[in-house]
Design a protein around this motif. Structure first.
Motif: not given
Length: 423
Positions: A31, A34, A38, A93, A96-97, A128, A190, A193
């Motif tokens: 977390y 991540s 962000d 996740d 996002r990566c 998100d 990311f 994470s």
């Protein structure tokens, strides 16, 4: 057909304190990475937009990601309940990566225009909207009920670490390597994470028999699941009032403490340094509250403490605009952070312990919608109001809205008497 009652996580054995549980610590580390990612991503996006567009286009790029997050957040909660939060968290996740690393690679060979950056912000906002409800629904699956307050405290400490390190790290990366380097590091964070999330052990949640949960939930469509979730919250004796407290307190808190403080520092001649002292004091207070929850694990009469914290925090918010010196403003900011951090941690813990397992994703999505979707929309209203009436009246009205949330919570007996499980 009666539901099978499965013992809750940790019920068959003594509870391991969350801050000593390697599984919980893996989740906290994931977390934290991540959240730092962000912050670095947002810094990279802002600088890339600044270099490729006009000030108006920069504002559009930075704001557009909030639109899908606000519109799709509740749908993300439905997916977390339907597919399981672990699957949604890992999938989002990974997305996002992939997106951020692709942007980093593109920046090595070309200068992106505003159109590409807007597309990236929109995609990130959609992801998100899936990630946030799911990650908020995970704690009951990785620890025992009595440790949820500790997990919220650890989560608050992670947020403070990310706030302190993410912005400066992003700035250094942009300064020495440009936006491409910042996007690359955000993508790497990311990825780290994601690796930690895959390693986190997820226990099945207990299935509790309840007259409030529809028996046909498994066969319901997404829209039916969404409306069932909203109906469940509305009729719940604790969650309904709790969502009202969250909504009002966030609406009264976000505007003055983010935008209003900048305008106040400018009006009083405190400068960026003075504002930094107030923000830093707020961070110390919030960190202290998170540390208290992480170490203590449980506060008696959690519902009452939550409501009183919101009321006390609202008084401190109002005081910020009227103290004569930056030192006193920092003291007020310290109390705002302490009380807001305590109230926020207890809100999260009560949300997770009061919710039926099958509704936790949707309940989390509603609370997250208020905190990260709707409340930031108050920025333009706050700015316009300060321009018309000045900072003092705006801080007073904001404090009154925030305080009304705490007072409303005190009026509901079930919330006022709500307790966290022992731990």
């Amino acid at each position: 057909m009666r539901a099978t009652v499965i013992p809750p996580v940790g019920e068959s054995a003594p509870e391991r304190p969350a801050h000593r549980d390697a599984n919980v610590l893996r989740w906290i580390a994931a977390y934290t990475m991540s959240m730092v990612g962000d912050s670095v991503y947002f810094m990279a996006l802002a600088w890339a937009a600044t270099r490729s567009g006009s000030p108006t286009q920069v504002g559009v790029v930075l704001a557009v990601g909030a639109v899908p997050r606000a519109l799709l957040m509740l749908g993300g909660g439905v997916l977390a309940d339907r597919w399981g939060p672990r699957r949604v968290v890992i999938g989002s996740d990974a997305a996002r990566c992939l997106v951020i690393l692709t942007v980093a690679a593109a920046l090595l060979v070309t200068a992106p225009g505003p159109g590409l950056l807007i597309a990236v912000a929109l995609v990130f906002g959609v992801v998100d909207a899936l990630f946030l409800p799911a990650v908020g629904a995970l704690p009951p699956r990785i620890t025992a009920p009595g440790q949820l307050a500790r997990v919220q405290g650890l989560r608050g400490l992670a947020a403070r670490v990310a706030n302190v390190t993410g912005g400066p790290l992003g700035g250094l990366l942009v300064a020495f390597g440009g936006p491409a380097a910042a996007f690359a590091v955000a993508g790497a964070l990311f990825a780290g994470s994601l690796a930690l999330l895959v390693a986190v052990r997820i226990a099945p949640l207990p299935v509790r028999t309840t007259t409030e949960a529809p028996a046909e939930a498994a066969e319901a469509g997404p829209w039916r699941e969404l409306t069932d979730g909203v109906r469940y919250i509305r009729h719940h004796r604790v969650l309904g009032p709790l969502m009202l407290v969250i909504a009002l307190s966030e609406l009264g808190f976000v505007g003055p403490l983010n935008l209003g403080l900048v305008l106040l520092a400018q009006e009083r001649g405190w400068g960026a340094g003075g504002m930094g002292w107030v923000v830093g004091a707020f961070g110390i207070g919030a960190g202290a509250a998170s540390l208290l929850l992480a170490v203590r694990g449980r506060l008696p009469r959690a519902g009452l403490v939550l409501c009183l914290s919101v009321v006390g925090g609202s008084l401190a918010i109002g005081a910020v605009a009227f103290v004569p010196t930056v030192v006193l403003a920092a003291v007020a900011g310290l109390f705002v952070g302490l009380l807001a951090g305590l109230g926020g941690g207890l809100c999260g813990a009560l949300t997770q312990t009061a919710s039926e397992p099958g509704y936790l994703g949707r309940v989390t999505s509603v609370s997250t919608l208020f905190t990260l979707g709707i409340a930031p929309l108050s920025y333009p209203v706050t700015g316009a109001a300060v321009g018309l009436w000045g900072t003092g009246p705006v801080f007073v009205v904001s404090a009154a809205v925030c305080g009304a949330g705490g007072a409303l919570g005190l009026a509901f007996t079930a919330l006022r008497r709500a307790e966290l499980p022992g731990g």
